[in-house]
Design a protein around this motif. Structure first.
Motif, mmCIF file in Angstrom:
data_model
loop_
_atom_site.group_PDB
_atom_site.id
_atom_site.type_symbol
_atom_site.label_atom_id
_atom_site.label_comp_id
_atom_site.label_asym_id
_atom_site.label_seq_id
_atom_site.Cartn_x
_atom_site.Cartn_y
_atom_site.Cartn_z
ATOM 1 N N SER A 30 7.588 12.894 4.090
ATOM 2 C CA SER A 30 6.222 13.303 4.413
ATOM 3 C C SER A 30 5.235 12.189 4.057
ATOM 4 O O SER A 30 4.329 11.876 4.844
ATOM 5 N N GLU A 31 5.408 11.594 2.892
ATOM 6 C CA GLU A 31 4.540 10.483 2.481
ATOM 7 C C GLU A 31 4.697 9.293 3.424
ATOM 8 O O GLU A 31 3.717 8.647 3.786
ATOM 9 N N TYR A 32 5.932 9.028 3.811
ATOM 10 C CA TYR A 32 6.205 7.907 4.713
ATOM 11 C C TYR A 32 5.555 8.146 6.069
ATOM 12 O O TYR A 32 4.894 7.264 6.618
ATOM 13 N N GLN A 33 5.733 9.339 6.615
ATOM 14 C CA GLN A 33 5.140 9.670 7.916
ATOM 15 C C GLN A 33 3.616 9.596 7.845
ATOM 16 O O GLN A 33 2.978 9.112 8.773
ATOM 17 N N SER A 34 3.034 10.079 6.752
ATOM 18 C CA SER A 34 1.572 10.074 6.645
ATOM 19 C C SER A 34 1.023 8.660 6.520
ATOM 20 O O SER A 34 -0.141 8.418 6.850
ATOM 21 N N ALA A 35 1.855 7.722 6.068
ATOM 22 C CA ALA A 35 1.405 6.327 5.982
ATOM 23 C C ALA A 35 1.040 5.789 7.363
ATOM 24 O O ALA A 35 0.178 4.916 7.486
ATOM 25 N N PHE A 36 1.664 6.322 8.388
ATOM 26 C CA PHE A 36 1.373 5.867 9.746
ATOM 27 C C PHE A 36 0.177 6.593 10.356
ATOM 28 O O PHE A 36 -0.279 6.246 11.426
ATOM 29 N N GLN A 37 -0.312 7.592 9.664
ATOM 30 C CA GLN A 37 -1.493 8.325 10.125
ATOM 31 C C GLN A 37 -2.734 7.797 9.399
ATOM 32 O O GLN A 37 -3.623 8.544 9.043
ATOM 33 N N ASN A 38 -2.772 6.499 9.193
ATOM 34 C CA ASN A 38 -3.898 5.938 8.456
ATOM 35 C C ASN A 38 -5.088 5.705 9.376
ATOM 36 O O ASN A 38 -4.949 5.644 10.591
ATOM 37 N N GLN A 39 -6.240 5.581 8.777
ATOM 38 C CA GLN A 39 -7.479 5.492 9.545
ATOM 39 C C GLN A 39 -7.507 4.270 10.453
ATOM 40 O O GLN A 39 -8.083 4.314 11.529
ATOM 41 N N TYR A 40 -6.864 3.170 10.057
ATOM 42 C CA TYR A 40 -6.941 1.950 10.848
ATOM 43 C C TYR A 40 -6.203 2.097 12.174
ATOM 44 O O TYR A 40 -6.723 1.734 13.228
ATOM 45 N N LEU A 41 -4.994 2.630 12.125
ATOM 46 C CA LEU A 41 -4.244 2.837 13.370
ATOM 47 C C LEU A 41 -4.918 3.876 14.257
ATOM 48 O O LEU A 41 -5.002 3.700 15.474
ATOM 49 N N VAL A 68 0.833 -1.208 0.000
ATOM 50 C CA VAL A 68 0.000 0.000 0.000
ATOM 51 C C VAL A 68 0.867 1.258 0.000
ATOM 52 O O VAL A 68 0.625 2.198 -0.759
ATOM 53 N N VAL A 69 1.898 1.280 0.848
ATOM 54 C CA VAL A 69 2.762 2.464 0.932
ATOM 55 C C VAL A 69 3.521 2.664 -0.374
ATOM 56 O O VAL A 69 3.633 3.788 -0.862
ATOM 57 N N ASN A 70 4.017 1.596 -0.970
ATOM 58 C CA ASN A 70 4.758 1.719 -2.232
ATOM 59 C C ASN A 70 3.885 2.263 -3.357
ATOM 60 O O ASN A 70 4.379 2.958 -4.248
ATOM 61 N N GLU A 71 2.586 1.964 -3.316
ATOM 62 C CA GLU A 71 1.675 2.522 -4.319
ATOM 63 C C GLU A 71 1.546 4.037 -4.159
ATOM 64 O O GLU A 71 1.313 4.741 -5.129
ATOM 65 N N LYS A 72 1.697 4.534 -2.935
ATOM 66 C CA LYS A 72 1.501 5.956 -2.659
ATOM 67 C C LYS A 72 2.779 6.778 -2.753
ATOM 68 O O LYS A 72 2.706 7.992 -2.856
ATOM 69 N N LEU A 73 3.934 6.128 -2.686
ATOM 70 C CA LEU A 73 5.186 6.875 -2.751
ATOM 71 C C LEU A 73 5.363 7.460 -4.144
ATOM 72 O O LEU A 73 5.258 6.752 -5.145
ATOM 73 N N PRO A 74 5.622 8.755 -4.213
ATOM 74 C CA PRO A 74 5.815 9.368 -5.535
ATOM 75 C C PRO A 74 7.122 8.891 -6.167
ATOM 76 O O PRO A 74 8.074 8.555 -5.474
ATOM 77 N N GLN A 75 7.127 8.848 -7.476
ATOM 78 C CA GLN A 75 8.320 8.459 -8.232
ATOM 79 C C GLN A 75 8.884 9.701 -8.911
ATOM 80 O O GLN A 75 8.141 10.591 -9.304
ATOM 81 N N TYR A 76 10.199 9.746 -9.066
ATOM 82 C CA TYR A 76 10.846 10.935 -9.611
ATOM 83 C C TYR A 76 11.738 10.589 -10.780
ATOM 84 O O TYR A 76 12.641 9.768 -10.660
ATOM 85 N N ASP A 77 11.473 11.237 -11.907
ATOM 86 C CA ASP A 77 12.308 11.124 -13.102
ATOM 87 C C ASP A 77 12.679 9.684 -13.428
ATOM 88 O O ASP A 77 13.831 9.377 -13.741
ATOM 89 N N GLY A 78 11.724 8.787 -13.326
ATOM 90 C CA GLY A 78 11.973 7.395 -13.671
ATOM 91 C C GLY A 78 12.647 6.585 -12.585
ATOM 92 O O GLY A 78 12.884 5.398 -12.764
ATOM 93 N N TYR A 79 12.985 7.218 -11.472
ATOM 94 C CA TYR A 79 13.606 6.478 -10.375
ATOM 95 C C TYR A 79 12.514 5.992 -9.440
ATOM 96 O O TYR A 79 11.687 6.760 -8.969
ATOM 97 N N SER A 80 12.552 4.720 -9.198
ATOM 98 C CA SER A 80 11.530 4.115 -8.352
ATOM 99 C C SER A 80 12.087 3.877 -6.952
ATOM 100 O O SER A 80 13.088 3.190 -6.794
ATOM 101 N N VAL A 81 11.447 4.478 -5.987
ATOM 102 C CA VAL A 81 11.837 4.269 -4.594
ATOM 103 C C VAL A 81 10.829 3.318 -3.978
ATOM 104 O O VAL A 81 9.620 3.553 -4.057
#
Length: 151
Positions: free
Chosen positions: A102-113, A26-39
Motif C-alpha cells: 500500500s505504501e509502495y503504491q501510494s508513492a506513485f500517487q504523488n502530487q508531482y506525477l 523519499v520512498v524509503n523514508e516513508k516505508l514503515p519498519q517492522y520489529d527492527g527489520y529494515s525494508v
C-alpha cells in the motif's frame, strides 16, 4: 515524432539515475519498519515501475503499477535478515506485505506525477505553438533572405 514531452523521452528522464535516487530516498523514508527489520526500496525495483507509471501518465490512465517485483524484493530482504519463511508467508507476514505494498503504491500517487498528468496537455500545446511560431518565422526569414539575394 517530437522529443519534447514525448512518452519515451519522459520515461528516459524519469528513470535517469538522479531522479531514481531521489525517489528511492523519499520512498524509503516513508516505508514503515517492522520489529527492527529494515525494508529498503532499490533502484532496480523501482525503475521499471516508474517507467510504467510515467507511461500511464502520458496515456492519461490511472497510475497503477504491479507490485510483484517490490513484494519479491521485500521477501528477499526479510529472508536475508533471518526472518523465517514461515513467518513471511503467515498472516502476520501477509499483513506486513499488504501495508508495505500500500505504501509502495501510494508513492506513485504523488502530487508531482498527478499534477504533471493534468498539465501535460497544456505543456504539449505550448510546445506545439512555439514550434509553429518558430516554423512560421523561419519560413518568413527564409523567403526574405532568398528575395534579398536576388537584388
Amino acid at each position: 515524432m517530437f522529443t519534447v514531452f514525448n512518452k519515451s523521452f519522459g520515461q528516459i528522464v524519469a528513470t535517469s539515475d538522479p531522479v531514481v535516487e531521489r525517489i528511492v530516498s523519499v520512498v524509503n523514508e516513508k516505508l514503515p519498519q517492522y520489529d527492527g527489520y529494515s525494508v529498503q526500496l532499490t533502484e532496480a525495483v523501482i525503475k521499471p515501475d516508474l517507467k510504467t507509471a510515467v507511461g500511464q501518465v502520458y496515456d492519461g490512465k490511472q497510475i497503477k503499477v504491479d507490485p510483484t517485483a517490490f513484494q519479491n524484493s521485500v521477501k528477499q530482504q526479510l529472508q536475508a535478515d533471518g526472518v523465517s519463511t514461515l513467518i513471511i508467508n503467515s498472516s502476520i507476514g501477509a499483513s506486513i506485505e499488504t501495508k508495505l505494498t500500500s505504501e509502495y503504491q501510494s508513492a506513485f500517487q504523488n502530487q508531482y506525477l498527478l499534477e504533471f498528468r493534468d498539465q501535460l496537455p497544456t505543456y504539449k500545446m505550448i510546445t506545439y505553438l512555439v514550434m509553429l511560431v518558430t516554423f512560421v518565422f523561419g519560413t518568413l526569414f527564409r523567403i526574405r533572405y532568398r528575395r534579398s539575394r536576388h537584388y
